[in-house]
Motif scaffolding. Structure first.
Motif, PDB file in Angstrom:
ATOM      1  N   ASN A   1      48.806  30.071  30.526  1.00 24.82           N
ATOM      2  CA  ASN A   1      49.266  29.367  31.732  1.00 24.82           C
ATOM      3  C   ASN A   1      50.755  29.028  31.718  1.00 24.82           C
ATOM      4  OD1 ASN A   1      46.601  29.268  32.879  1.00 24.82           O
ATOM      5  ND2 ASN A   1      46.124  27.661  31.401  1.00 24.82           N
TER       6      ASN A   1
ATOM      7  N   ASN B   1      49.324  39.438  40.619  1.00 24.44           N
ATOM      8  CA  ASN B   1      48.204  38.485  40.533  1.00 24.44           C
ATOM      9  C   ASN B   1      48.703  37.047  40.435  1.00 24.44           C
ATOM     10  OD1 ASN B   1      46.256  40.502  40.600  1.00 24.44           O
ATOM     11  ND2 ASN B   1      46.183  40.723  38.381  1.00 24.44           N
ATOM     12  N   ILE B   2      49.771  36.841  39.664  1.00 25.59           N
ATOM     13  CA  ILE B   2      50.323  35.484  39.522  1.00 25.59           C
ATOM     14  C   ILE B   2      50.817  34.967  40.871  1.00 25.59           C
ATOM     15  CG2 ILE B   2      52.215  34.131  38.533  1.00 25.59           C
ATOM     16  CD1 ILE B   2      51.980  35.887  36.011  1.00 25.59           C
TER      17      ILE B   2
ATOM     18  N   ASP C   1      53.305  30.615  33.343  1.00 26.61           N
ATOM     19  CA  ASP C   1      53.539  31.666  34.333  1.00 26.61           C
ATOM     20  C   ASP C   1      54.980  32.157  34.363  1.00 26.61           C
ATOM     21  OD1 ASP C   1      50.912  31.466  34.960  1.00 26.61           O
ATOM     22  OD2 ASP C   1      51.187  30.642  36.973  1.00 26.61           O
TER      23      ASP C   1
ATOM     24  N   ASN D   1      36.774  36.975  35.954  1.00 30.00           N
ATOM     25  CA  ASN D   1      37.294  35.603  36.019  1.00 30.00           C
ATOM     26  C   ASN D   1      36.814  34.837  34.783  1.00 30.00           C
ATOM     27  OD1 ASN D   1      38.056  32.996  36.594  1.00 30.00           O
ATOM     28  ND2 ASN D   1      37.369  33.046  38.721  1.00 30.00           N
TER      29      ASN D   1
ATOM     30  N   GLU E   1      49.914  36.020  43.801  1.00 33.90           N
ATOM     31  CA  GLU E   1      48.771  35.848  44.704  1.00 33.90           C
ATOM     32  C   GLU E   1      48.119  34.493  44.477  1.00 33.90           C
ATOM     33  OE1 GLU E   1      44.404  37.783  45.796  1.00 33.90           O
ATOM     34  OE2 GLU E   1      45.811  38.953  44.579  1.00 33.90           O
ATOM     35  N   LYS E   2      47.967  34.098  43.219  1.00 36.90           N
ATOM     36  CA  LYS E   2      47.401  32.779  42.915  1.00 36.90           C
ATOM     37  C   LYS E   2      48.289  31.654  43.447  1.00 36.90           C
ATOM     38  CE  LYS E   2      46.832  33.615  38.477  1.00 36.90           C
ATOM     39  NZ  LYS E   2      46.539  33.416  37.033  1.00 36.90           N
ATOM     40  N   ARG E   3      49.599  31.909  43.491  1.00 39.77           N
ATOM     41  CA  ARG E   3      50.530  30.915  44.046  1.00 39.77           C
ATOM     42  C   ARG E   3      50.578  30.951  45.565  1.00 39.77           C
ATOM     43  NH1 ARG E   3      56.063  31.497  40.351  1.00 39.77           N
ATOM     44  NH2 ARG E   3      55.239  30.616  38.403  1.00 39.77           N
ATOM     45  N   ASN E   4      49.846  31.880  46.141  1.00 48.84           N
ATOM     46  CA  ASN E   4      49.813  32.084  47.589  1.00 48.84           C
ATOM     47  C   ASN E   4      51.157  32.547  48.138  1.00 48.84           C
ATOM     48  OD1 ASN E   4      48.194  32.172  49.896  1.00 48.84           O
ATOM     49  ND2 ASN E   4      48.953  30.188  50.617  1.00 48.84           N
TER      50      ASN E   4
END
Length: 493
Positions: free
Chosen positions: A417, A450-451, A419, A225, A453-456
Motif C-alpha cells: 500500500n 489499476n492504482i 502507491d 481480490n 482506477e482505485k483512486r477513481n
C-alpha cells in the motif's frame, strides 16, 4: 388359465412399474456424491455399483459416473485417459435421453455431462468442442428452467456458465457473441453466492460442496481480490474434514493469495490413505510454497510430483523450480541438469510451462532478484524489500535484471500500500523495458492503471491501460492486453 394369465400380467405390470427409467437422488447416491467430493473415487464407484444393482434404471448413476471421470481427469490430467473416457460421453447422453422426461433431472443431467466435458475439453485445449458442449449445456439448462423454475440445482450450473461466458477474453468477445456465448461474471457469482446461502436449507443441500468448489476457483482465477481471502476460505472450509479436495482448495487459495505458511500447513495436513485418488498436483503445490519459503526440503515434493504425475501440465515448471532450488544453494551442476530437462521434457499447454521454457532459454537469474521474487510470491514482502533495500539498477549487469529490479520494487510497494513508491518504480520499469520482449514493462503499465482506477482517476487509468495495450511482442501479451481492455471497459473508455 385365466387366473394364471391374470397373475402373470400383474407380475409384469409390477415389474414394469419398478424397473422403468427414473431419477432418484437417494441416500445411496448422495453418499456416492459426497465420496466424489472427498476424492474417494473408489468408494464412490462401489456405492454407484451398489445403486445400479438395486435400482438398475436410476439415471442418477449415469450422472455420478461422469462425475467420477471428471474428477479423475482433473486430478491426473492424463491425456490418454482423457482420450479413452471422452468416448463415453455420447453413450451417457443417449442413455439419459431414454429416462423419465417428466423429471427435472432429465434435461439437467444431460446438461451436466455436456458442461463437465466442456470444462475438461478446455483443460486439454480442445477449445472448439469445449465451447460447443458448454453452449449445449446452457440451452438445456435454459429449457429446464422454463419447465421447472423452482429446481435449484439448475442455478448452480447456469450460474457457472454465466461466469464462463462472461470471462471470455476481450479479443474474442465479438466473435463468440455471434454464436450466442453471452454471460456476466458478476451475475453468475451472485447466483452462486445466493445458492451457497440457500441450498443448505433445502432438499438439495448435498450440492453445497459443488457450489463452494466453483466459487473458490472463480474468486481465485477471475476476481483476483486478496481482500476476499477469508471469504473464499469459508467456502473451502464448508467441505468436510475428510475431503482431499478441501485440502487442495485451501492450499491453492492460500498460495494464490500470498498466504504461504498457511498453504504449507493445509497441504502437509491433508488426509491420506489408499481410498483417496492419487493427486500429484498437491506435491507440486507444496514444492512451490516450500521453495517460496526457501525450505531445505522443497526439492523432495517437486521430485515426488515429477515421479508420479502422468499429466500434461507443470512438468517444465517443476523442473525449473528444481533447478532454482539447487541454484540457490550454489549447486551449478544440478542447476544445469534440471535446466536441460525444462527444454526436453513436458508440454507447452499451460502458461506456466511456456514461461518456464522461456526462462530456461534465457541467462541464469540474478540470485538476489530470484530470492526477492520467491519471497514476493510467498507474501514475505518485508524479506523481499530487505534484499533490495540498498540496491540500484546499476548493481545489475543484464538489461533484463535492471527492468525486473524496478518492476519487483513496484510490485512490493504495491502490495504494501505504498502507491506513490509503486508508481515511481513501475514507471522506471516502463522507461527501461518498454521495447523489450519481457512482460515487466507492460504489466507495470497495467498495474499503474489499476492504482489510478482505485483512486477513481479515470483519465490517468485509461492512459496507462492504453500504454499496456500498445506494447507488443512481449511475454503474456494477450493476457495483459485483455486485462487492460477490461480495465478500459470498467472505467467507460
Amino acid at each position: 388359465m385365466t387366473r394364471k394369465f391374470f397373475l402373470l400380467a400383474l407380475t409384469l405390470l409390477f415389474f414394469s412399474f419398478h424397473s422403468r427409467a427414473n431419477f432418484d437422488f437417494n441416500n445411496n447416491c448422495k453418499q456416492a456424491y459426497q465420496a466424489i467430493f472427498d476424492l474417494r473415487l473408489q468408494d464412490a464407484k462401489s456405492l454407484i455399483q451398489q445403486e445400479k444393482t438395486q435400482n438398475p434404471n436410476n439415471g442418477i448413476t449415469i450422472l455420478l459416473e461422469n462425475y467420477v471421470d471428471y474428477f479423475s481427469l482433473l486430478a491426473s490430467e492424463n491425456k490418454n485417459d482423457y482420450e479413452r473416457l471422452k468416448a463415453l460421453k455420447s453413450n451417457r447422453i443417449s442413455t439419459l435421453e431414454k429416462q423419465d422426461k417428466s423429471s427435472p433431472y432429465y434435461l439437467f443431467s444431460q446438461a451436466e455431462i455436456y458442461l463437465q466435458w466442456g470444462l475438461l475439453q478446455s483443460r486439454f485445449q480442445d477449445y472448439f468442442s469445449s465451447a460447443m458442449d458448454i453452449r449445449k449445456a446452457d440451452k438445456l439448462l435454459s429449457n429446464n428452467a422454463d419447465k421447472f423454475p423452482a429446481f435449484l440445482p439448475n442455478k448452480k450450473s447456469s450460474g457457472l456458465i454465466d461466469v464462463i461466458f462472461g470471462s471470455i477474453p476481450a479479443n474474442l468477445r465479438g466473435i463468440t457473441s455471434t454464436f450466442g456465448f453471452k454471460g456476466n461474471i458478476n451475475n453468475g457469482i451472485k447466483t452462486l453466492e445466493n445458492l451457497a446461502t440457500t441450498l443448505p436449507k433445502t432438499a438439495y443441500s448435498f450440492y453445497k460442496d459443488e457450489v463452494a468448489f466453483f466459487l473458490c476457483y472463480i474468486e481465485v482465477e477471475l476476481v483476483h481480490n486478496k481482500s476476499n481471502y477469508n471469504k473464499i476460505m469459508t467456502y473451502a472450509e464448508s467441505l468436510g474434514d475428510s475431503s482431499l479436495l478441501r485440502s487442495y482448495l485451501q492450499g491453492y487459495i492460500s498460495l494464490k493469495n500470498a498466504q504461504n505458511d498457511k498453504a504449507i500447513m493445509y497441504l502437509q495436513n491433508r488426509p491420506k490413505g489408499n481410498n483417496y485418488i492419487p493427486f500429484p498436483a498437491l506435491d507440486y503445490l507444496l514444492g512451490n510454497v516450500k521453495l517460496n519459503r526457501m525450505d531445505s526440503n522443497a526439492n523432495v515434493y517437486l521430485a515426488n510430483f515429477l515421479n508420479h504425475t502422468k499429466g500434461v501440465n507443470y512438468i517444465k515448471d517443476a523442473y525449473l523450480k528444481l533447478a532454482y532450488f539447487y541454484y540457490l544453494r550454489g549447486d551449478n551442476n544440478r542447476y544445469q541438469s534440471f535446466i536441460k530437462n525444462v527444454s526436453s521434457k513436458g508440454n507447452l499447454y499451460d502458461e506456466k510451462d511456456k514461461q518456464a521454457l522461456r526462462e530456461a532459454n534465457d541467462a541464469p537469474p540474478d540470485l538476489i532478484l530470484l530470492k526477492a521474487r520467491l519471497f514476493f510470491d510467498g507474501g514475505y514482502y518485508n524479506k523481499a524489500l530487505a534484499l533490495l533495500a540498498n540496491k540500484d539498477k546499476d548493481d545489475f549487469k543484464l538489461l533484463r535484471d535492471k527492468i525486473e529490479f524496478y518492476y519487483r520494487l513496484g510490485r512490493l510497494y504495491d502490495e504494501t500500500n505504498r502507491d506513490s513508491d509503486a508508481i515511481t518504480n513501475y514507471q522506471q520499469a516502463i522507461n527501461v523495458g518498454h521495447q523489450t520482449s519481457y512482460y515487466y514493462a507492460a504489466n507495470a503499465a497495467l498495474s499503474i492503471g489499476n492504482i489510478y482506477e482505485k483512486r477513481n482517476d479515470r483519465a490517468k487509468a485509461a492512459s496507462f491501460y492504453k500504454q499496456a495495450i500498445a506494447m507488443k511482442n512481449h511475454e503474456y501479451e494477450t493476457s495483459i492486453e485483455n486485462k487492460a481492455k477490461d480495465g478500459l471497459k470498467r472505467i467507460g473508455y
